[in-house]
Design a protein around this motif. Structure first.
Motif, PDB file in Angstrom:
ATOM      1  N   THR A  33      -7.270 -11.206   7.390  1.00 18.50           N
ATOM      2  CA  THR A  33      -7.690 -10.836   6.124  1.00 18.50           C
ATOM      3  C   THR A  33      -7.241  -9.578   5.759  1.00 18.50           C
ATOM      4  N   GLU A  34      -6.987  -8.523   6.537  1.00 22.23           N
ATOM      5  CA  GLU A  34      -6.314  -7.213   6.058  1.00 22.23           C
ATOM      6  C   GLU A  34      -4.886  -7.170   6.019  1.00 22.23           C
ATOM      7  N   LEU A  35      -4.220  -8.496   6.171  1.00 20.05           N
ATOM      8  CA  LEU A  35      -2.939  -8.434   5.923  1.00 20.05           C
ATOM      9  C   LEU A  35      -2.464  -9.780   5.442  1.00 20.05           C
ATOM     10  N   PRO A  36      -3.005  -9.815   3.969  1.00 25.04           N
ATOM     11  CA  PRO A  36      -2.649 -11.110   2.993  1.00 25.04           C
ATOM     12  C   PRO A  36      -0.954 -11.405   3.028  1.00 25.04           C
ATOM     13  N   ASP A 103      -1.559   1.497   0.092  1.00 16.71           N
ATOM     14  CA  ASP A 103      -2.963   1.955   0.313  1.00 16.71           C
ATOM     15  C   ASP A 103      -3.689   0.775   1.549  1.00 16.71           C
ATOM     16  N   ASP A 104      -2.697   0.202   2.282  1.00 17.37           N
ATOM     17  CA  ASP A 104      -3.352  -0.877   3.133  1.00 17.37           C
ATOM     18  C   ASP A 104      -3.731   0.212   4.796  1.00 17.37           C
ATOM     19  N   PRO A 105      -4.463  -0.274   5.247  1.00 12.27           N
ATOM     20  CA  PRO A 105      -4.989   0.335   6.478  1.00 12.27           C
ATOM     21  C   PRO A 105      -4.076   1.102   7.270  1.00 12.27           C
ATOM     22  N   TRP A 106      -2.585   0.875   7.423  1.00 11.83           N
ATOM     23  CA  TRP A 106      -1.781   1.328   8.340  1.00 11.83           C
ATOM     24  C   TRP A 106      -0.634   2.246   7.509  1.00 11.83           C
ATOM     25  N   PHE A 107      -0.474   1.858   6.239  1.00 16.99           N
ATOM     26  CA  PHE A 107       0.788   2.511   5.698  1.00 16.99           C
ATOM     27  C   PHE A 107       0.675   4.065   5.782  1.00 16.99           C
ATOM     28  N   PRO A 108       1.853   4.654   5.888  1.00 18.12           N
ATOM     29  CA  PRO A 108       3.150   4.131   6.272  1.00 18.12           C
ATOM     30  C   PRO A 108       3.445   3.853   7.438  1.00 18.12           C
ATOM     31  N   ARG A 117      -6.448   4.542   7.424  1.00 21.75           N
ATOM     32  CA  ARG A 117      -7.502   4.612   6.342  1.00 21.75           C
ATOM     33  C   ARG A 117      -8.263   3.222   6.541  1.00 21.75           C
ATOM     34  N   GLN A 118      -9.381   3.264   5.635  1.00 21.45           N
ATOM     35  CA  GLN A 118     -10.026   2.064   5.555  1.00 21.45           C
ATOM     36  C   GLN A 118      -9.357   1.043   4.834  1.00 21.45           C
ATOM     37  N   GLY A 119      -8.547   1.469   3.677  1.00 22.48           N
ATOM     38  CA  GLY A 119      -7.656   0.667   2.917  1.00 22.48           C
ATOM     39  C   GLY A 119      -8.103  -0.386   2.123  1.00 22.48           C
ATOM     40  N   ASN A 120      -7.281  -0.684   1.284  1.00 21.87           N
ATOM     41  CA  ASN A 120      -7.625  -1.807   0.059  1.00 21.87           C
ATOM     42  C   ASN A 120      -6.827  -3.020   0.519  1.00 21.87           C
ATOM     43  N   VAL A 121      -7.417  -4.426   0.534  1.00 21.31           N
ATOM     44  CA  VAL A 121      -6.803  -5.414   0.791  1.00 21.31           C
ATOM     45  C   VAL A 121      -6.532  -6.095  -0.633  1.00 21.31           C
ATOM     46  N   SER A 122      -5.289  -6.494  -0.763  1.00 21.16           N
ATOM     47  CA  SER A 122      -4.888  -7.254  -1.898  1.00 21.16           C
ATOM     48  C   SER A 122      -5.967  -8.207  -2.201  1.00 21.16           C
TER      49      SER A 122
END
Length: 145
Positions: A33-36, A103-108, A117-122
Motif C-alpha cells: 500500500t505504500e508503493l502503489p 514525498d514518498d517515505p523513502w525518497f530520494p 519520513r512518514q510520507g504520503n501515498v498516492s
C-alpha cells in the motif's frame, strides 16, 4: 535431484497480483500500500542473469520493462520511475519497476533504504485490468522499442 527451479519462489508462485502473462514473462503488481504501482516483470524461464538469455530474449524482456514503465507513468504520473534488477536473494531474472514520488517515505533513497519520513501515498486507484490494457497498448504500438 532438486534443481534451482524446484526451490525458486519466482518459479513456484505468482509473486504478486497477476496483471499480465505471456509465454516468456509475467507482470505482477507488488501488493504494498505504500508503493502503489510497484510491478515486477518476471522472466518465466529460470535464469539468473540477463547475459544468460539469447539477445533476442534480452530485447524482448527489456521491451516489456519499458512498456510497463510507460504504462505506470500514464496511470500514476509519478515524479520518477526506478528500475532495478538484483536477484541477490532470489536468483531468478526479474525487474522491479517502481513509481516514486518526492514525498514518498523513502525518497530520494531507494525503497530498500532507510525511511526518510512518514510520507504520503498516492491515492490513485488503478485496476489491474486498466494497467494491463496500457501495457498491452505499449507492447503492440512498439513505442517502447
Amino acid at each position: 535431484m532438486l534443481t534451482p527451479a524446484d526451490s525458486c519462489p519466482l518459479c513456484q508462485e505468482t509473486a504478486g497480483a497477476l496483471v499480465l502473462q505471456a509465454e516468456r514473462y509475467r507482470i505482477v503488481r507488488v501488493m504494498d500500500t505504500e508503493l502503489p504501482g510497484f510491478c515486477r516483470v518476471i522472466w518465466q524461464q529460470h535464469v539468473a542473469e540477463m547475459s544468460d538469455l539469447p539477445p533476442v530474449d534480452r530485447r524482448a524482456l527489456m521491451a516489456v520493462v519499458f512498456a510497463v514503465e510507460l504504462a505506470l507513468r500514464d496511470c500514476y504520473q509519478p515524479d520518477k520511475i526506478n528500475l532495478a534488477s538484483f536477484g541477490n536473494v532470489v536468483p531468478h531474472l526479474h525487474w522491479h519497476i517502481i513509481c516514486r514520488w518526492r514525498d514518498d517515505p523513502w525518497f530520494p533513497e531507494p525503497i530498500w533504504g532507510q525511511r526518510q519520513r512518514q510520507g504520503n501515498v498516492s491515492s490513485a486507484t488503478i485496476t489491474d485490468a486498466v494497467l494491463a490494457a496500457r501495457i498491452a497498448h505499449y507492447l503492440a504500438s512498439g513505442v517502447h522499442a
